[in-house]
Scaffold this motif. Structure first.
Motif, short mmCIF file in Angstrom:
data_model
loop_
_atom_site.label_atom_id
_atom_site.label_comp_id
_atom_site.label_asym_id
_atom_site.label_seq_id
_atom_site.Cartn_x
_atom_site.Cartn_y
_atom_site.Cartn_z
N VAL A 1 0.84 -1.21 0.00
CA VAL A 1 0.00 0.00 0.00
C VAL A 1 0.87 1.25 0.00
O VAL A 1 0.59 2.23 -0.70
CB VAL A 1 -0.96 -0.01 1.20
CG1 VAL A 1 -1.70 1.32 1.32
CG2 VAL A 1 -1.97 -1.14 1.07
N GLU A 2 1.96 1.23 0.78
CA GLU A 2 2.87 2.37 0.79
C GLU A 2 3.50 2.57 -0.60
O GLU A 2 3.66 3.71 -1.07
CB GLU A 2 3.97 2.16 1.83
CG GLU A 2 3.50 2.27 3.27
CD GLU A 2 3.10 3.69 3.67
OE1 GLU A 2 3.34 4.61 2.87
OE2 GLU A 2 2.54 3.85 4.76
N LEU A 3 3.86 1.49 -1.27
CA LEU A 3 4.41 1.60 -2.62
C LEU A 3 3.38 2.17 -3.59
O LEU A 3 3.71 2.98 -4.47
CB LEU A 3 4.88 0.23 -3.11
CG LEU A 3 6.13 -0.33 -2.42
CD1 LEU A 3 6.37 -1.77 -2.86
CD2 LEU A 3 7.35 0.52 -2.73
N ALA A 4 2.11 1.77 -3.44
CA ALA A 4 1.05 2.30 -4.30
C ALA A 4 0.86 3.80 -4.06
O ALA A 4 0.66 4.56 -5.02
CB ALA A 4 -0.26 1.55 -4.04
N ARG B 1 -8.64 6.38 -0.37
CA ARG B 1 -9.02 4.97 -0.20
C ARG B 1 -7.84 4.15 0.33
O ARG B 1 -8.02 3.25 1.16
CB ARG B 1 -9.51 4.40 -1.53
CG ARG B 1 -10.84 4.99 -1.99
CD ARG B 1 -11.33 4.31 -3.26
NE ARG B 1 -12.63 4.82 -3.67
CZ ARG B 1 -12.82 5.82 -4.51
NH1 ARG B 1 -11.75 6.43 -5.03
NH2 ARG B 1 -14.03 6.21 -4.83
N LEU B 2 -6.64 4.47 -0.14
CA LEU B 2 -5.47 3.76 0.37
C LEU B 2 -5.24 4.08 1.85
O LEU B 2 -4.83 3.21 2.63
CB LEU B 2 -4.24 4.14 -0.45
CG LEU B 2 -4.20 3.59 -1.88
CD1 LEU B 2 -2.98 4.13 -2.62
CD2 LEU B 2 -4.19 2.07 -1.89
N ASP B 3 -5.49 5.33 2.24
CA ASP B 3 -5.35 5.70 3.66
C ASP B 3 -6.35 4.93 4.51
O ASP B 3 -6.04 4.52 5.64
CB ASP B 3 -5.54 7.20 3.83
CG ASP B 3 -4.37 8.01 3.31
OD1 ASP B 3 -3.27 7.43 3.20
OD2 ASP B 3 -4.53 9.20 3.01
N ALA C 1 9.71 1.05 4.00
CA ALA C 1 9.37 2.43 4.35
C ALA C 1 10.57 3.36 4.15
O ALA C 1 10.44 4.46 3.61
CB ALA C 1 8.88 2.49 5.79
N LEU C 2 11.75 2.90 4.58
CA LEU C 2 12.95 3.74 4.44
C LEU C 2 13.36 3.88 2.97
O LEU C 2 13.77 4.97 2.53
CB LEU C 2 14.09 3.15 5.26
CG LEU C 2 13.88 3.10 6.78
CD1 LEU C 2 15.05 2.39 7.45
CD2 LEU C 2 13.69 4.50 7.36
N ALA C 3 13.24 2.80 2.20
CA ALA C 3 13.62 2.85 0.79
C ALA C 3 12.66 3.74 -0.01
O ALA C 3 13.09 4.48 -0.91
CB ALA C 3 13.66 1.45 0.20
N PRO D 1 6.14 7.72 7.65
CA PRO D 1 5.02 7.52 8.57
C PRO D 1 4.99 6.10 9.11
O PRO D 1 5.22 5.13 8.39
CB PRO D 1 3.79 7.80 7.67
CG PRO D 1 4.30 8.59 6.53
CD PRO D 1 5.72 8.14 6.31
N GLY D 2 4.69 5.98 10.39
CA GLY D 2 4.55 4.67 11.01
C GLY D 2 5.85 4.03 11.48
O GLY D 2 5.82 3.02 12.18
#
Length: 228
Positions: free
Chosen positions: A50-53, A67-69, A146-148, A196-197
């Protein structure tokens, strides 16, 4: 007088003892904990995708981003439930088994290489003799992703991201010991924002995050003695 004693003995033999009940509860706890761990592993992968999207969309489709959020919020609610199951079932912290990180790091990079975009390359350095960490594979995948992603967002025209892992020893008064050090960044001069997160994830595993120009540095404690 012997008959009541015999009857009482037979009743005691038929009824479960405290040890039997404890063993039954331990078995149920192990089953619930194993299922919760499996669910958490799947949730970690879903969160990463989801983060990549979200990164791929940028600001072009705010309706899809909303919607992704909502999807992220739903996954986090499920994760809170599984965390509660783990806490009750095992009465322990949310550490995974001792994880050898080199293999999972290679798997995470293989996925990132296909999803970050054709203009972004990844330089991975992860020797086999890295210290084990008290982290699930999904937790490591989520952290690295997340870092990448944050590093890739600083490279709109493409470029190279480095993910380097090694062992360091911290001898200061603040939590001395062996650590797995993860360095993720693009090597530029700009300082990366904290994804985030990540703060909650790092707090769960007793890790530290340092933001340097061009890279994020994470210190994960070596898994010397996991609590059961």
């Amino acid at each position: 007088m012997a008959e009541p004693n015999l009857e009482r003995g037979l009743n005691q033999a038929d009824s479960p003892t405290a040890d039997d009940e404890e063993a039954r509860l331990a078995a149920l706890g192990a089953l619930a904990g194993g299922a919760a761990h499996d669910v958490n592993n799947v949730l970690g992968v879903i969160l990463g995708y989801v983060e990549l999207a979200r990164m791929a969309l940028g600001d072009e489709r705010p309706d899809v981003l909303r919607r992704l959020d909502l999807a992220l919020a739903s996954v986090e609610r499920v994760r809170m439930l599984t965390d509660g199951i783990l806490a009750v079932a095992h009465a322990r912290t949310f550490e995974g088994e001792a994880l050898e990180p080199a293999g999972p790091l290679r798997e995470a990079v293989a996925i990132l290489a296909r999803t970050l975009g054709a203009g972004v390359t990844i330089d991975l350095q992860a020797p086999e003799d890295l210290p084990a960490v008290a982290l699930t594979p999904a937790g490591l995948w989520q952290l690295v992703t997340a870092l990448a992603v944050e590093a890739a967002q600083a490279l709109p025209g493409g470029g190279s991201i480095h993910i380097h892992a090694d062992e360091v020893r911290h001898d200061g008064p603040d939590a001395p010991g062996r650590y797995l050090r993860l360095r993720v960044g693009h090597g530029g001069a700009s300082r990366l924002a904290e994804p985030p997160g990540v703060t909650r994830l790092l707090g769960r595993y007793g890790a530290r995050l340092e933001q340097r120009p061009g890279e994020s540095v994470v210190l994960l404690p070596a898994a010397l003695a996991l609590r059961a």
